[in-house]
Scaffold this motif. Structure first.
Motif, PDB file in Angstrom:
ATOM      1  N   MET A 236      44.737  32.541  40.029  1.00  0.00           N
ATOM      2  CA  MET A 236      45.423  33.632  40.737  1.00  0.00           C
ATOM      3  C   MET A 236      46.923  33.455  40.619  1.00  0.00           C
ATOM      4  SD  MET A 236      43.529  33.882  44.381  1.00  0.00           S
ATOM      5  CE  MET A 236      41.878  34.451  44.617  1.00  0.00           C
ATOM      6  N   LYS A 239      48.169  34.420  37.210  1.00  0.00           N
ATOM      7  CA  LYS A 239      48.202  35.878  37.019  1.00  0.00           C
ATOM      8  C   LYS A 239      49.368  36.487  37.800  1.00  0.00           C
ATOM      9  CE  LYS A 239      43.347  36.791  36.050  1.00  0.00           C
ATOM     10  NZ  LYS A 239      42.083  37.318  36.597  1.00  0.00           N
ATOM     11  N   ILE A 243      52.666  38.707  36.522  1.00  0.00           N
ATOM     12  CA  ILE A 243      53.149  39.997  37.068  1.00  0.00           C
ATOM     13  C   ILE A 243      54.604  39.849  37.500  1.00  0.00           C
ATOM     14  CG2 ILE A 243      52.831  41.753  38.848  1.00  0.00           C
ATOM     15  CD1 ILE A 243      49.988  40.717  39.162  1.00  0.00           C
TER      16      ILE A 243
ATOM     17  N   PHE B 104      51.016  45.189  51.418  1.00  0.00           N
ATOM     18  CA  PHE B 104      51.271  44.332  52.574  1.00  0.00           C
ATOM     19  C   PHE B 104      49.976  43.804  53.170  1.00  0.00           C
ATOM     20  CE2 PHE B 104      55.582  43.877  52.866  1.00  0.00           C
ATOM     21  CZ  PHE B 104      56.278  45.063  52.827  1.00  0.00           C
ATOM     22  N   TRP B 109      47.358  37.945  53.627  1.00  0.00           N
ATOM     23  CA  TRP B 109      46.449  36.861  53.283  1.00  0.00           C
ATOM     24  C   TRP B 109      47.056  35.937  52.228  1.00  0.00           C
ATOM     25  CZ3 TRP B 109      42.656  36.694  56.642  1.00  0.00           C
ATOM     26  CH2 TRP B 109      42.255  37.884  57.271  1.00  0.00           C
ATOM     27  N   TYR B 110      47.868  36.520  51.351  1.00  0.00           N
ATOM     28  CA  TYR B 110      48.503  35.743  50.286  1.00  0.00           C
ATOM     29  C   TYR B 110      50.015  35.975  50.357  1.00  0.00           C
ATOM     30  CZ  TYR B 110      43.748  35.607  48.429  1.00  0.00           C
ATOM     31  OH  TYR B 110      42.397  35.432  48.278  1.00  0.00           O
ATOM     32  N   GLU B 112      52.422  34.734  48.958  1.00  0.00           N
ATOM     33  CA  GLU B 112      53.153  34.725  47.676  1.00  0.00           C
ATOM     34  C   GLU B 112      53.258  36.103  47.048  1.00  0.00           C
ATOM     35  OE1 GLU B 112      51.253  30.513  46.510  1.00  0.00           O
ATOM     36  OE2 GLU B 112      50.475  32.044  47.863  1.00  0.00           O
ATOM     37  N   ALA B 113      52.432  37.037  47.520  1.00  0.00           N
ATOM     38  CA  ALA B 113      52.486  38.399  46.987  1.00  0.00           C
ATOM     39  C   ALA B 113      53.668  39.186  47.544  1.00  0.00           C
ATOM     40  CB  ALA B 113      51.179  39.127  47.299  1.00  0.00           C
ATOM     41  N   LEU B 114      54.502  38.527  48.334  1.00  0.00           N
ATOM     42  CA  LEU B 114      55.625  39.205  49.000  1.00  0.00           C
ATOM     43  C   LEU B 114      56.563  39.912  48.030  1.00  0.00           C
ATOM     44  CD1 LEU B 114      57.529  39.756  51.429  1.00  0.00           C
ATOM     45  CD2 LEU B 114      58.494  37.497  51.048  1.00  0.00           C
ATOM     46  N   ILE B 116      56.047  41.286  45.125  1.00  0.00           N
ATOM     47  CA  ILE B 116      55.475  42.550  44.646  1.00  0.00           C
ATOM     48  C   ILE B 116      55.512  43.592  45.769  1.00  0.00           C
ATOM     49  CG2 ILE B 116      53.498  43.620  43.503  1.00  0.00           C
ATOM     50  CD1 ILE B 116      54.713  41.269  41.954  1.00  0.00           C
ATOM     51  N   ARG B 164      51.646  48.371  39.261  1.00  0.00           N
ATOM     52  CA  ARG B 164      51.967  47.076  39.877  1.00  0.00           C
ATOM     53  C   ARG B 164      50.925  46.699  40.923  1.00  0.00           C
ATOM     54  NH1 ARG B 164      58.218  48.682  40.124  1.00  0.00           N
ATOM     55  NH2 ARG B 164      58.794  47.868  38.102  1.00  0.00           N
ATOM     56  N   ASP B 167      47.739  45.685  39.171  1.00  0.00           N
ATOM     57  CA  ASP B 167      47.917  44.337  38.601  1.00  0.00           C
ATOM     58  C   ASP B 167      47.821  43.273  39.689  1.00  0.00           C
ATOM     59  OD1 ASP B 167      50.431  45.234  36.081  1.00  0.00           O
ATOM     60  OD2 ASP B 167      48.237  45.291  36.072  1.00  0.00           O
ATOM     61  N   LEU B 168      48.417  43.575  40.835  1.00  0.00           N
ATOM     62  CA  LEU B 168      48.399  42.614  41.942  1.00  0.00           C
ATOM     63  C   LEU B 168      46.970  42.366  42.416  1.00  0.00           C
ATOM     64  CD1 LEU B 168      49.875  40.942  44.129  1.00  0.00           C
ATOM     65  CD2 LEU B 168      50.047  43.023  45.470  1.00  0.00           C
ATOM     66  N   GLN B 170      44.281  42.900  40.741  1.00  0.00           N
ATOM     67  CA  GLN B 170      43.509  42.273  39.679  1.00  0.00           C
ATOM     68  C   GLN B 170      43.739  40.757  39.693  1.00  0.00           C
ATOM     69  OE1 GLN B 170      44.581  43.286  35.621  1.00  0.00           O
ATOM     70  NE2 GLN B 170      42.422  43.232  35.038  1.00  0.00           N
ATOM     71  N   ALA B 171      44.979  40.376  39.998  1.00  0.00           N
ATOM     72  CA  ALA B 171      45.309  38.950  39.981  1.00  0.00           C
ATOM     73  C   ALA B 171      44.729  38.209  41.181  1.00  0.00           C
ATOM     74  CB  ALA B 171      46.837  38.781  39.979  1.00  0.00           C
ATOM     75  N   VAL B 172      44.725  38.901  42.311  1.00  0.00           N
ATOM     76  CA  VAL B 172      44.463  38.185  43.552  1.00  0.00           C
ATOM     77  C   VAL B 172      43.090  38.457  44.146  1.00  0.00           C
ATOM     78  CG1 VAL B 172      45.268  38.016  45.946  1.00  0.00           C
ATOM     79  CG2 VAL B 172      46.901  37.977  44.098  1.00  0.00           C
TER      80      VAL B 172
END
Lengths: 260, 184
Positions: A236, A239, A243, B104, B109-110, B112-114, B116, B164, B167-168, B170-172
């Motif tokens: 994860m 990936k 991005i 958001f 939960w993650y 690190e996705a901040l 994006i 975006r 993609d986010l 899909q990654a997470v």
């Protein structure tokens, strides 16, 4: 200076509550996340101890100057908490969100102007210039902090910036307490200051009660954990890194705004 | 008399702050308790093929502007039809807010996705800006001339937001990706 049993009771309660709050901050490891807030709790504990000894062994004048010197520190720390919260909300990726920077500056300017206007309008029934200055100054600080919290909330919701749970609870508590303080200071200004004024004593007790409620609220809310985050797997993370590389220009753009 | 002015000012001050706080508190009280499925239902259907066609007329799939040789080919009338006019743009504007909520949601939960999520938030502000320009153009009677420029850029922004976000996810969180693709 004569303090009643109720005064000592309030002292004891606020002292123990602030100790409890410090324990919560330590146990939940929130001290690093909220340094100004933690410093305020520590100041409250220290202030109770210092004022107790000054009251017992000092003079009325030394108590007055010690009390108000510590009150100035208290106000400065509260403003530090405002900055701390603004930092968490409006700097989501380490730089001030560029779309709200202008609005934020405008908001601070407006808040200071309105608070100055209110304190200028106040004409406290004080015996000395020092009492008058202190009353107006406390009103200014309370008005400023309550305005800043409300306007921060409005701006962040308009800009769709999220609040973390703990940040929101600290802001709600301090914002509510500041609003109550504005009313209390308005009352002090109208009725007069000094322990010989019954309204002054009554309003002071109301303020302390509000403060006790606020600290209890913080202790309970900060004890609760924020929503737990999940661990990302290595795949994860890889990936997400890809991005983020694709939006790397945007990230640099966000960070470079710091230099403007 | 002076005290009366002061007390009136305090009353107005407190009332104003409580009103502002109450209004924004009600307005902001939404996402934390909303489930992911409820957020998806908030999306209004848009013709993704039309969005893609309009967006890729101006940029390539990575979001980079096309060269002079590949200049925008769609005529204003075609753009209007594909986008659905100002109403179509307003739908995109509303959807963009849901896209932010979806980002958001994941970021809770993650964390690190901040980055994006923040990028999407700023994209949505840009989209709103384009739509606001067009609404102003309606007032001044310049919608026809302004529409091709601002509307196509708004659509590009929306298209890149959806890319975006996909993609986010899909990654997470692959499990939610299929439903999200269907909704978008």
């Amino acid at each position: 200076m004569h303090l009643t049993g109720l005064d000592f009771f309030f002292w004891a309660v606020t002292f123990l509550e602030n100790l409890g709050l410090l324990f919560v901050l330590w146990y939940r490891r929130l001290g690093k996340s909220f340094p100004f807030f933690t410093a305020l709790a520590m100041l409250c504990v220290m202030r109770t101890i210092v004022l107790y000894f000054v009251l017992r062994y000092g003079t009325r004048q030394s108590y007055f100057y010690t009390y108000w010197s510590l009150a100035i520190f208290d106000t400065l720390l509260q403003l530090g908490i405002v900055y701390e919260i603004a930092s968490r909300v409006f700097r989501p990726v380490g730089v001030w969100a560029r779309d709200v920077r202008g609005s934020f500056i405008w908001m601070v300017g407006l808040s200071v102007t309105v608070a100055l206007g209110l304190s200028w309008l106040a004409s406290p029934a004080a015996r000395t210039w020092a009492e008058s200055f202190v009353t107006k100054g406390t009103l200014f600080a309370a008005a400023l902090i309550s305005e800043l919290f409300v306007l921060m909330m409005a701006l962040s919701i308009s800009a769709r910036l999220p609040w973390g749970t703990h940040v929101a609870k600290i802001a709600q508590g301090l914002g509510a307490y500041s609003l109550v303080s504005v009313l209390i200071e308005a009352g002090h200004s109208y009725f007069g200051v000094g322990r010989e004024v019954r309204a002054f004593v009554f309003l002071s007790h109301i303020r302390i009660t509000a403060y006790v409620a606020c600290v209890a609220y913080w202790a309970v809310m900060l004890w609760r954990k924020e929503q737990p985050s999940l661990e990302m797997t290595q795949e994860m993370r890889q990936k997400l890194f890809t991005i983020q590389r694709r939006v790397e220009y945007d990230l640099e753009d966000l960070r470079s705004r710091k230099k403007l | 008399m002076h005290n009366l002015y002061f007390l009136s000012a305090i009353g107005i001050f407190i009332a104003a702050l409580l009103s502002i706080a109450g209004y924004y508190y009600v307005r902001g009280r939404q996402s934390p308790q909303m489930t992911w499925e409820e957020l998806i239902k908030e999306l209004t259907w848009v013709d993704r093929n039309a969005i893609e066609q309009v967006a890729l007329d101006l940029v390539d799939e990575s979001g980079a502007a096309k060269g002079a040789g590949d200049a925008a080919n769609l005529e204003p009338a075609q753009l209007w039809k594909l986008i659905g006019g100002l109403k179509g743009l307003e739908v995109l504007e509303t959807n963009s807010e849901v896209l932010i909520d979806l980002a958001f949601y994941l970021q809770q939960w993650y964390p690190e996705a901040l980055v994006i999520a923040e990028r999407l938030r700023l994209d949505a502000r840009e989209l709103k800006w384009h739509v606001a320009r067009l609404k102003a153009a309606v007032q001044t009677g310049n919608l026809q001339t302004s529409f091709p420029f601002y509307a196509q850029r708004a659509v590009v922004t929306y298209y890149l937001m959806t890319r975006r976000l996909l993609d986010l996810y899909q990654a997470v969180d692959f499990s939610m990706l299929a439903k999200l693709q269907e909704a978008l």
